[in-house]
Design an enzyme around this catalytic site. Structure first.
Site, short mmCIF file in Angstrom:
data_model
loop_
_atom_site.label_atom_id
_atom_site.label_comp_id
_atom_site.label_asym_id
_atom_site.label_seq_id
_atom_site.Cartn_x
_atom_site.Cartn_y
_atom_site.Cartn_z
N GLY A 202 0.82 -1.20 0.00
CA GLY A 202 0.00 0.00 0.00
C GLY A 202 0.85 1.25 0.00
N SER A 203 0.30 2.31 0.58
CA SER A 203 0.97 3.61 0.50
C SER A 203 2.16 3.70 1.46
CB SER A 203 -0.01 4.72 0.82
OG SER A 203 -0.30 4.72 2.21
N GLY A 207 2.06 2.37 5.24
CA GLY A 207 3.06 1.32 5.43
C GLY A 207 4.07 1.67 6.51
N GLU A 226 5.49 -3.28 1.25
CA GLU A 226 5.82 -2.75 -0.07
C GLU A 226 5.10 -1.42 -0.16
OE1 GLU A 226 4.47 -4.95 -3.62
OE2 GLU A 226 4.52 -2.93 -4.46
N CYS A 262 1.94 -0.48 -8.68
CA CYS A 262 3.17 -0.10 -7.96
C CYS A 262 4.34 0.10 -8.90
CB CYS A 262 3.60 -1.16 -6.94
SG CYS A 262 2.42 -2.43 -6.60
#
Lengths: 497, 497
Positions: A202-203, A207, A226, A262
Site C-alpha cells: 500500500g501507501s 506502510g 511494499e 506499484c
C-alpha cells in the site's frame, strides 16, 4: 470476516494452528495450495463479477489477474514440494575441526508462526486475500490472517470463504487461514504478541505507520511492507528512433489499470532533442478509466493538481478527472514535461508518487550525469528501466548507469515496461526503502524466506530431529552436508568446494 | 581510531568504498580474509597480552579465542569462494509460461553497502573488531565500520591496524575497513544515511535503544542485534544419575570466563528429588575471576544482590564479589535454588539475565509441564538444552518439550553445555527476541545473508549482467536455472523437481 470484538479469538485460533500447521509435510501443504488454486479458478466467474463492481477494473484485466493468482499458488506449491527451501544443513561431528572439536549440528528453516497480511486495493486478487504474500506465508507453514482491504469487502469475504473451504478440504488445521476487516482490527492484531510477522502492500504513509508499530512492540516483529515507487525509465535518442512504438508503449504502461500499479513508470527521461509529438495525441485517444475508490480518486485529483501547478511544468497531455454521483472518479492520462534542473529544484512537488494515470517526462542533456541523477532523486524503487539501442549496450555501454539502477532498485529492466511483473523463482519485487521497508521481495518464490526462521539442533537423537534433518531423510529433501575432516584445508582456497 | 569530529569523513570513505568493494571477485575477497587471519595469527602474542590487561580474561581462553577468530575468517573465505552464497537464479525467457509470456529474469544477491558493527565487551576477538559480524560483512562485500567497545580500546586500535594493513595488502579498496570509538560516534553513524545495516552484540537495554534508532531513521535500515539470553537447561533425574559429572559440568559452564558469555546457562531445571550436594562444594573450589570492566562488575553486583534478596531463594553457593583499588570486581560463582512456583511468582526479580557467574537451579515436579514453562518464561533465547537419558529419548520422548525449545530458541542442545558455540555452516546463534532483534544468526556462514540484498535483471544484455548471472559464468558459480516449458506441469505435483 471478523471485526473488532473477536480479534482475541482470531489471534488465538491462529496461534493454536501454528504447531499443527508447521508440522504438515511440504508435499501436503503444496497439495493444499493447489486445491486453493483450483477452487479459485472454479469460482472465477463469480469472483470477477464482484471485483468489477467493487474496483472498476475491467474483465480482461481481472481475468488475467485471477490466472496470475492461481498459478502463483501453484508455483509456490512447486517451490516447496521438494523441500529445498528448508535449506537443511548437516555438519557431521568432527573431533579434528580446526576451531576445536565440532559437535553434530543440523540447521533447518522453520515457520515463524502466525502472519498478518494487509491486503492491497489495486490488485484485488494478486495482492489481496489469496495473493502473493498469502501464498508465501501458507507455503512457509505459517497460519495466516488477512486484513481485507476496504476497497473490495465483498470480494474479500467471498474469496476468504473459497480459500478457507479449500484448505479445510485439503486437511489443513482449523485456524490456518482467517480474514478480518477494519483498520482497528488490523492494528490490534499487529500489536498482538501472538502475531510473529506482518506483510503489507500500500501507501508509503500507511506502510511506514504500520512498520513503526511493528518495530515498537515490546517484542518487535519483522514487517515486510511494499510501499511507494516511481519506477524511473531512461531512454536514449537511439532507442526512441529505433522503436517508433516506444512512446506509445510508455503511455500504455502509464494508463493501464488507470496507472494504479506499484510499477507504473512515473518518470521517463529522454534527451532534449527527442520529439514527443505522439505523446499528446496518443494520450488523448485513451478512454477514461475508473479509479479504484473515492479515496484514491480524490488523492489522485490533488496530486495531479500539484504536478500541473508546479513551476516550469509543460503540459503534453492534460487528461482529466470526472466525478460521478457516487463520488467515483474516472481519469484520462496526464503527461507533463520538465527539464532536469526544474525537477531538481521542485523535487518536493514533483518526486512524490502519483497513484493514477500520470507521468512526468524529464528532458536531459548529458547522459553521463544519469547515474548521479538516479542516486540523488530515486534512492529506493521497485524497478528502473533502461531503453538503449543494441549498439549502445553491446560493449557494456551504460555500465555506470546500470550499476546505479541496481543499487537503488529491486529489478532493472532492459527495454520493455515495468508494469508486467512475472511470477518466477528469479523475480525480485522489492527494493531499497521506500520501495519496501526492508528490501525483500513480495513476488516470486524467494518471498517464502521472509516467513521462515532457522533453528539448529546439536547432538540430537535421530528420533527427535525434524524430518528434513534426519539421516534417513524421510521427505527426501536436499541436505547440504559438511563432512568431518574438511577444515584442515581452510585458508589454502585450493580445495574442492 | 576515529572520534566524533570526523565521523562524516568515515561514512564518506565507507560509501566511496562500497562500489569498488562490491565489485571484487569472491575469490579475491576470500584471499583477503585469509590474509587478515594470517596477520592476526602472526600478531597473536602481542594482541593477547593487550587483551589480558584490558579484559582480565586468561591467556588460555584468549588463545583459543584468537584461534576461533582467525579460523572463522578462513571459514567465511571458504564459504564465499565458490559463489554459492550469491544464490544466482536464472529464469530463461518462456513464451509459453502459464502466467503469461515470461521475460529472461536473473537474480543475484549483492552487498547492501556500508555496515556498522558495534563490538562486544566479552569476546575481545571473536565478537569484536575482527569478529563474526565483521567477517560476515566483509565476506558479503560490504565496507565495514566497527564501533570499538570501550572495554578494550588499545586492543581494538591495534587489531584495527592489523586488519586494515592486511586488507590493503590484499588489494581491497581504501575505506573498506575502519574503526571508530565512542558512543556518540556510534549513534551518529547509525543515523547516517550512508550506513545501510547495523550489527550489535551486547545488552538488551543498549541493543533495543540502537534497534529503535535504526528503525526510526527517515530511511530505516536492518539492525542485527544479539541482546540477552538466559539459556535454560532441563535435566531429568535419569540424566543426573547416569552422568555423575553433570552438575560439575554445569558449574564449569556457569563459571567459565566468569559467566560473561551470551550462552551461559542462567537456569537449570531439575526434578525435586535430585540431590544437589556437589554444587556448593564444587562452586567453592572455583577460583575468583575478574569481571570484564568496572561497569559490568557493578551491574553484576547489583543483579546478584537482587537474586539473593528475592523471597523463596535458597543459597547453594553464595560466592562473592571483591573490589580492588582500581574498581575492578573479582567474582566467585553464586548458585541459588528456587522452586518453579517461586520462579513464576517472582519472575520480575529472577528472570532477568545475570551477566556474570550466577545461575538459578529450579526444582520441578511434573516434567509434562515443562513445554508450557519454556513458552511462558523463556520466549526468546539463543539456546536451550535438554539432558535426558538415552532411554528416555530413544523413542522420541520429550518431543513436546523439544518442540517448545525449538520454537523459542535458535539452538537446541541434547546434552553438553551451550557455552561452546562451534563456528560452522549449520550453526544458528540467534533466536526470538530478545535473544536477537530479528531472529537471525551472528555465528556461522549463514550470517552472510544479513548483509546481502537481491537484485533482478530483466532481459539484460550479457555484457551488462553481473558475472554470476552471465551465460559464460566467468566465476564458475552455481546457477539455478529454470528452463522454459516447465510451467505446464504445475499443479500435478508429480513431475521432476
Amino acid at each position: 470476516m471478523q471485526t473488532g470484538t473477536d480479534i482475541d479469538e482470531v489471534a488465538g485460533r491462529a496461534a493454536s494452528a501454528a504447531r499443527p500447521f508447521a508440522g504438515t509435510r511440504p508435499r501436503d501443504r503444496a497439495a493444499a495450495l493447489v486445491a486453493v488454486a483450483d477452487a479459485l479458478d472454479a469460482a472465477a466467474a463469480e469472483l470477477i463479477a464482484i471485483a468489477m463492481r467493487e474496483t472498476g477494473l475491467g474483465e480482461a484485466r481481472l481475468t488475467g489477474e485471477v490466472r496470475r493468482t492461481t498459478n502463483q499458488l501453484r508455483l509456490f506449491a512447486e517451490a516447496i514440494v521438494d523441500g529445498a527451501y528448508l535449506d537443511a544443513r548437516i555438519d557431521d561431528a568432527d573431533p579434528g575441526y580446526v576451531i576445536g572439536p565440532r559437535p553434530d549440528v543440523r540447521r533447518v528453516l522453520e515457520p515463524v508462526g502466525p502472519v498478518l497480511n494487509f491486503a492491497a486495493s489495486n490488485f484485488p486478487f494478486a495482492f489481496s486475500v489469496a495473493g502473493g504474500d498469502s501464498a508465501a506465508a501458507l507455503a512457509a507453514g505459517c497460519p495466516l490472517i488477512v486484513k481485507a482491504h476496504s476497497g473490495h469487502p465483498d470480494l474479500s469475504h467471498r474469496t476468504g470463504e473459497v480459500v478457507a473451504a479449500a484448505l479445510a478440504g485439503a486437511g489443513m488445521p482449523e485456524g490456518t487461514f482467517q480474514v478480518v476487516a477494519g483498520q482497528e482490527a488490523g492494528v490490534a492484531l499487529l500489536k498482538d504478541e501472538r502475531i510473529r510477522a506482518g506483510a503489507f502492500t500500500g501507501s508509503t504513509h500507511v506502510g511506514r505507520l504500520l512498520a513503526d508499530i511493528a518495530a515498537a512492540r515490546p517484542r518487535p516483529i519483522p514487517f515486510f511492507g511494499e510501499l511507494g515507487s516511481v519506477n524511473p525509465v531512461y531512454a536514449t535518442a537511439a532507442a526512441v528512433s529505433e522503436d517508433p512504438e516506444l512512446l506509445r508503449g510508455f503511455l500504455a504502461s502509464v494508463a493501464g489499470s488507470a496507472g494504479q500499479l506499484c510499477t507504473k513508470p512515473g518518470f521517463l527521461f529522454v534527451p532534449r532533442e527527442v520529439a514527443l509529438g505522439p505523446v499528446g495525441e496518443t494520450a488523448a485517444s485513451i478512454a477514461e478509466h475508473r479509479l479504484l475508490n473515492p479515496g484514491i480518486g480524490r488523492a489522485f485529483e490533488e496530486r495531479r493538481a500539484a504536478v500541473l501547478g508546479a513551476p516550469g511544468v509543460t503540459v503534453l497531455a492534460e487528461g482529466g478527472v470526472r466525478v460521478d454521483d457516487a463520488e467515483q472518479r474516472f481519469a484520462t492520462p496526464t503527461v507533463v514535461e520538465v527539464d532536469l534542473a526544474t525537477l531538481r529544484e521542485h523535487r518536493d512537488e514533483l518526486l512524490e508518487e502519483s497513484f493514477g494515470p500520470l507521468s512526468i517526462i524529464v528532458r536531459y542533456d548529458d547522459a553521463s550525469r544519469l547515474p548521479e541523477v538516479q542516486r540523488e532523486l530515486f534512492p529506493g524503487n521497485l524497478t528502473s528501466t533502461l531503453h538503449a539501442s543494441d549498439a549502445e549496450l553491446a560493449d557494456g555501454g551504460f555500465a555506470d548507469l546500470v550499476e546505479a539502477l541496481a543499487e537503488t532498485s529491486g529489478r532493472v529492466l532492459f527495454g520493455g515496461w515495468p508494469t508486467g511483473v512475472s511470477v518466477t523463482s528469479a523475480m525480485q519485487h522489492g527494493g531499497p526503502y521506500p520501495a519496501t521497508t526492508n528490501d525483500s521481495t513480495s513476488v516470486g518464490t524467494a518471498a517464502i524466506t521472509r516467513f521462515l526462521r532457522a533453528v539448529a539442533y546439536q547432538n540430537a537423537p535421530q528420533a527427535l530431529l525434524p524430518p528434513p534433518l534426519r539421516d534417513d531423510n524421510p521427505w527426501g529433501v536436499p541436505q547440504r552436508r559438511s563432512a568431518a575432516g574438511r577444515s584442515a584445508g581452510w585458508g589454502s582456497l585450493t580445495g574442492e568446494h
